[in-house]
Write a protein that holds these residues in place. Structure first.
Motif, PDB file in Angstrom:
ATOM      1  N   ASP A 250      67.183  42.130  11.111  1.00 54.27           N
ATOM      2  CA  ASP A 250      67.053  41.123  10.069  1.00 54.27           C
ATOM      3  C   ASP A 250      66.467  41.745   8.802  1.00 54.27           C
ATOM      4  O   ASP A 250      66.304  42.975   8.714  1.00 54.27           O
ATOM      5  CB  ASP A 250      66.203  39.939  10.564  1.00 54.27           C
ATOM      6  N   SER A 251      66.135  40.901   7.839  1.00 56.76           N
ATOM      7  CA  SER A 251      65.651  41.395   6.541  1.00 56.76           C
ATOM      8  C   SER A 251      64.308  42.113   6.647  1.00 56.76           C
ATOM      9  O   SER A 251      63.935  42.889   5.759  1.00 56.76           O
ATOM     10  CB  SER A 251      65.537  40.234   5.548  1.00 56.76           C
ATOM     11  N   LYS A 252      63.585  41.872   7.732  1.00 55.52           N
ATOM     12  CA  LYS A 252      62.292  42.530   7.946  1.00 55.52           C
ATOM     13  C   LYS A 252      62.425  43.749   8.850  1.00 55.52           C
ATOM     14  O   LYS A 252      61.428  44.280   9.337  1.00 55.52           O
ATOM     15  CB  LYS A 252      61.291  41.537   8.541  1.00 55.52           C
ATOM     16  N   GLU A 253      63.672  44.158   9.096  1.00 51.82           N
ATOM     17  CA  GLU A 253      63.971  45.323   9.936  1.00 51.82           C
ATOM     18  C   GLU A 253      63.588  45.118  11.402  1.00 51.82           C
ATOM     19  O   GLU A 253      63.386  46.093  12.136  1.00 51.82           O
ATOM     20  CB  GLU A 253      63.279  46.587   9.393  1.00 51.82           C
ATOM     21  N   SER A 254      63.496  43.868  11.806  1.00 53.28           N
ATOM     22  CA  SER A 254      63.254  43.561  13.222  1.00 53.28           C
ATOM     23  C   SER A 254      64.585  43.316  13.917  1.00 53.28           C
ATOM     24  O   SER A 254      65.492  42.720  13.321  1.00 53.28           O
ATOM     25  CB  SER A 254      62.376  42.314  13.362  1.00 53.28           C
TER      26      SER A 254
END
Length: 287
Positions: A250-254
């Motif tokens: 996702d956008s948070k690199e999770s």
């Protein structure tokens, strides 16, 4: 009327066709027609009218069908209570299961459970998540196994978590993905939405998709043969699969996680076979 007549009414109402109902019930059409005539005589009513598209039930016929459905459910409940009163774990466990989980995981689970509890039979229906949810809402199934996020007022237990990943036969760079062939497949709308949202967050052009196959297993076979890439949950990967995998983030690199959950009504744990299966399937996925 008895149990056989209740099932006849249920089948004819569901199929809206005498021939198909007879096939579903494994009886001859003349036998089915005779039983329907006897039911009409018993209650002095007209059950339905025949038309070119099948049968249309009268208001009185629909009332009798609803009665038959209620009686079948009541009989089912008393049978389960009687089975539950003995010392052995026995009965018919009714499961409604997501197709993907049914394909990749369910057979092994049922085999292991059956070895432990040989007197438990299984009634299994598979489908997309919305069909599974409908089945447990209608109390047609004891337990539902769904994938993704869904609203359910009863008990929810997370069974397993997995990544959604890009699968390819050779290493690929994310930047070059929009210029590569993508193999699409029919799947649950909730998974499609997750994948589509990820794509829109990362690319400004739509994927190149020249193949749209029936299921994820066919898509994976196409990927094996170098015909493109696909995006799928990691449940589809087996030990001997030599594919490259890039987990979606996702956008948070999770990592984007895809959950499999079991859904049931807590009061059904009073049935020993249900309680044992819930415990068994959770323990099975811990190893």
């Amino acid at each position: 009327m008895d149990k056989k007549d209740w099932r006849i009414l249920e089948a004819v109402y569901a199929e809206k066709n005498i021939t198909k109902a007879a096939e579903r019930l494994y009886i001859s059409q003349p036998t089915l027609t005779y039983r329907l005539q006897q039911i009409e005589k018993e209650f002095n009513i007209k059950l339905f009218y025949r038309g070119r598209r099948g049968v249309d039930f009268t208001d009185q016929g629909e009332m009798l069908v609803n009665y038959a459905k209620d009686m079948l459910k009541q009989r089912q409940k008393i049978e389960e209570l009687l089975w539950n009163s003995g010392n052995e774990i026995r009965g018919t466990l009714r499961l409604s299961v997501s197709r993907t989980f049914a394909f990749y995981r369910l057979p092994q689970i049922l085999k292991a459970f059956n070895e432990k509890f040989p007197k438990v039979e299984f009634n299994v229906n598979t489908g997309v998540n919305i069909e599974v949810l409908h089945s447990i809402y209608q109390q047609d199934s004891h337990i539902g196994i769904v994938r993704g996020e869904h609203s359910w007022p009863g008990k929810v237990v997370t069974l397993m978590q997995e990544n959604i990943a890009i699968l390819s036969s050779k290493k690929v760079n994310l930047e070059g993905l929009p210029s590569m062939r993508r193999i699409s497949y029919k799947t649950d709308p909730t998974l499609e939405m997750v994948i589509d949202n990820w794509w829109k967050d990362n690319f400004s052009t739509p994927p190149i998709s020249h193949m749209n196959v029936d299921n994820v297993e066919i898509a994976k076979r196409m990927v094996f043969n170098g015909l493109g890439y696909c995006i799928a949950p990691s449940i589809v990967l087996e030990d001997n699969d030599e594919l490259y995998k890039i987990p979606l983030k996702d956008s948070k690199e999770s990592p984007i996680i895809w959950n499999t959950r079991i859904l049931y009504r807590e009061e059904l744990l009073e049935l020993e076979m249900v309680k044992e299966f819930v415990h068994f399937i959770q323990e099975y996925h811990q190893y």
